[in-house]
Design an enzyme around this catalytic site. Structure first.
Site, PDB file in Angstrom:
ATOM      1  N   HIS A 261      -8.756  -2.404   9.496  1.00 34.13           N
ATOM      2  CA  HIS A 261      -9.177  -3.800   9.234  1.00 34.13           C
ATOM      3  C   HIS A 261      -8.349  -4.775  10.061  1.00 34.13           C
ATOM      4  O   HIS A 261      -7.195  -4.515  10.410  1.00 34.13           O
ATOM      5  CB  HIS A 261      -9.123  -4.131   7.739  1.00 34.13           C
TER       6      HIS A 261
ATOM      7  N   ASP B 194      -7.577  -8.134   9.365  1.00 33.28           N
ATOM      8  CA  ASP B 194      -6.812  -9.210   8.738  1.00 33.28           C
ATOM      9  C   ASP B 194      -5.494  -8.709   8.181  1.00 33.28           C
ATOM     10  O   ASP B 194      -5.262  -7.511   8.062  1.00 33.28           O
ATOM     11  CB  ASP B 194      -7.634  -9.887   7.644  1.00 33.28           C
TER      12      ASP B 194
ATOM     13  N   ASP C  62       0.302  -3.816   8.414  1.00 32.37           N
ATOM     14  CA  ASP C  62      -0.869  -3.575   7.580  1.00 32.37           C
ATOM     15  C   ASP C  62      -1.905  -4.643   7.937  1.00 32.37           C
ATOM     16  O   ASP C  62      -1.820  -5.765   7.468  1.00 32.37           O
ATOM     17  CB  ASP C  62      -0.471  -3.670   6.105  1.00 32.37           C
TER      18      ASP C  62
ATOM     19  N   GLU D  60     -10.538  -7.453   4.671  1.00 32.73           N
ATOM     20  CA  GLU D  60     -10.174  -6.389   3.731  1.00 32.73           C
ATOM     21  C   GLU D  60      -9.235  -6.913   2.650  1.00 32.73           C
ATOM     22  O   GLU D  60      -9.372  -6.578   1.476  1.00 32.73           O
ATOM     23  CB  GLU D  60      -9.509  -5.235   4.505  1.00 32.73           C
ATOM     24  N   GLU D  61      -8.288  -7.749   3.059  1.00 31.46           N
ATOM     25  CA  GLU D  61      -7.269  -8.211   2.125  1.00 31.46           C
ATOM     26  C   GLU D  61      -7.806  -9.210   1.107  1.00 31.46           C
ATOM     27  O   GLU D  61      -7.189  -9.429   0.072  1.00 31.46           O
ATOM     28  CB  GLU D  61      -6.097  -8.842   2.896  1.00 31.46           C
TER      29      GLU D  61
ATOM     30  N   ASP E 274      -5.289   3.084   7.557  1.00 30.33           N
ATOM     31  CA  ASP E 274      -4.696   2.021   6.738  1.00 30.33           C
ATOM     32  C   ASP E 274      -3.739   2.551   5.673  1.00 30.33           C
ATOM     33  O   ASP E 274      -3.386   1.844   4.753  1.00 30.33           O
ATOM     34  CB  ASP E 274      -5.820   1.206   6.082  1.00 30.33           C
TER      35      ASP E 274
ATOM     36  N   HIS F  19       2.564  -6.698   2.124  1.00 28.81           N
ATOM     37  CA  HIS F  19       2.164  -7.889   1.371  1.00 28.81           C
ATOM     38  C   HIS F  19       3.355  -8.743   0.944  1.00 28.81           C
ATOM     39  O   HIS F  19       3.224  -9.594   0.071  1.00 28.81           O
ATOM     40  CB  HIS F  19       1.321  -7.526   0.139  1.00 28.81           C
TER      41      HIS F  19
END
Length: 415
Positions: free
Chosen positions: A5, A7, A44, A74-75, A98, A386
């Site tokens: 992904h 983002d 990520d 995705e996030e 991922d 994150h």
């Protein structure tokens, strides 16, 4: 097909000046790790993007027909994968890039969903004989609300409301504002509350509040050594919540679930169901809360939503469910898994662990579109995603790429 992904999660420390829409990530090498200066790194899933581009560019690699699938958002809810047409891909095997643990091959993930709560508040004038303060709790590690939830880190929203509720058992004060968290899939690291305290009880309230916050700091010190709090005098607020309205706000924030709710009955040490009290903020008219929750069981997901809705109903809040995404059921008999395990052992000299993850991967949504497609998920060692502590172990990226290149060659030769 190789899949990743585009983002990333935009998280930064409060004292860092950074505009994610404009400023570049500032990478820093710390020992064996690459990380960013006060922000998320974007490994990520930037590692996955770079890997796809490297494979496409490397003319020395041997492989069969290859597709690279880059998804958006995705996030924020896996909406890119959700919009994928069943006619897009021709591949029979898919390797998701991922995952975030070296020497591991993932074959399953949790499903997830969310729920928004809205609690109307009533406001009034600030009493003349009172003082205004901002109470801040910060320094928590935060992290990925799926990958890191089992580490039992503190949730800033929950801990601050707990401290304020403890003070309310013996003293009276008024709430003017509350804010914490900023991402649905990150554990909140910081929160603040604006409070108004009567002058006649100011000293005793501040003493009680400091004591409650200090007790929480000591309680969480083993896992949250950087946790800190402050109580700072503030300019006079324009208005405040009525006493009962403020009390309901704190009661609701304290009652909502957060953390691991159940462990898997089938896979050792795997979290089955968890909840994340992700964001909370008060505007002029209401308290707005977002809860996210995950589970490998569809019925357990519904159970968490019912629990949150029950707490909301008791508080008089409105609850609105947010559409979720499906889990990815493990297939231990996967032929792609068998080949990947053999290649991993041959190339890296160690046996890869077969795992499922308590986080959302796009494999679940893609599997819905392509039921017969065989899938695995792999990646290098990425830690604390994150959060601004996100880092990638540099040497693990080389090992990951060697493994992937050999796997593509094996698949291209017919397995």
């Amino acid at each position: 097909a190789l899949q990743c992904h585009l983002d990333m999660v935009n998280e930064k420390n409060a004292d860092v000046e950074h505009d994610f829409s404009r400023d570049p990530i500032r990478p820093v090498v710390e020992g064996k790790y690459l990380q960013a200066d006060g922000t998320t790194l974007g490994a990520d899933n930037g590692i996955g993007i770079a890997t796809c581009l490297a494979v496409l560019e490397d003319g020395s690699l041997k492989h069969g027909p290859l597709e690279c699938l880059f998804t958006v958002d995705e996030e924020t809810g896996l909406t890119g994968a959700a919009a994928l047409s069943p006619e897009t891909l021709r591949s029979t095997n898919l390797i998701n890039l991922d995952s975030e643990e070296q020497e591991s091959i993932y074959i399953g993930c949790a499903g997830g969903a969310g729920i928004n709560l809205t609690l109307s508040v009533k406001r009034g004038a600030v009493p003349v004989e009172s003082s205004c303060y901002r109470v801040t709790l910060k320094g928590l590690k935060g992290g990925h609300s799926g990958v890191d939830i089992h580490l039992q880190r503190g949730n800033a929203i929950q801990l601050l409301s707990r401290a304020l509720n403890e003070v309310l058992r013996e003293h009276s004060f008024r709430l003017a504002g509350y804010n914490g968290g900023n991402m649905h899939n990150a554990i909140p690291r910081e929160a603040y509350a604006d409070v108004v305290i009567p002058l006649h009880s100011q000293d005793s309230v501040l003493l009680c509040l400091s004591s409650a916050l200090e007790g929480i700091r000591k309680e969480y010190e083993p896992v949250e050594p950087e946790l800190e709090f402050s109580i700072d005098g503030s300019d006079r607020f324009e208005n405040i919540l009525e006493f009962e309205s403020g009390q309901t706000v704190l009661n609701l924030l304290s009652a909502l679930p957060h953390g691991v709710l159940t462990m898997s009955y089938q896979i050792p040490d795997l979290v089955e169901t968890s909840a994340n009290l992700a964001t909370a903020g008060i505007d002029l008219e209401a308290l707005h809360i977002h809860m996210s929750y995950r589970s490998s069981s569809a019925s357990a997901l519904d159970g968490v939503a019912l629990r949150v809705e029950a707490a909301a109903k008791l508080a008089g809040a409105r609850a609105e469910r947010v559409e979720g995404y499906p889990g990815w059921q493990p297939d231990v008999n996967s032929e792609l898994l068998r080949i990947a395990q053999e290649v991993h052992q041959r190339i890296l000299g160690v046996e890869a662990e077969t795992k499922a993850i308590h986080a959302g991967l796009e494999c679940g949504l893609i599997k819905e579109k392509y039921p017969s497609m065989d899938m695995i998920s792999i990646g290098p060692q990425i830690e604390y995603p994150h959060s601004p502590d996100e880092r990638v172990e540099i040497n693990s990226v080389d090992k990951f790429y060697q493994f992937l290149a050999a796997l593509l060659e094996e698949l291209g030769a017919g397995g």
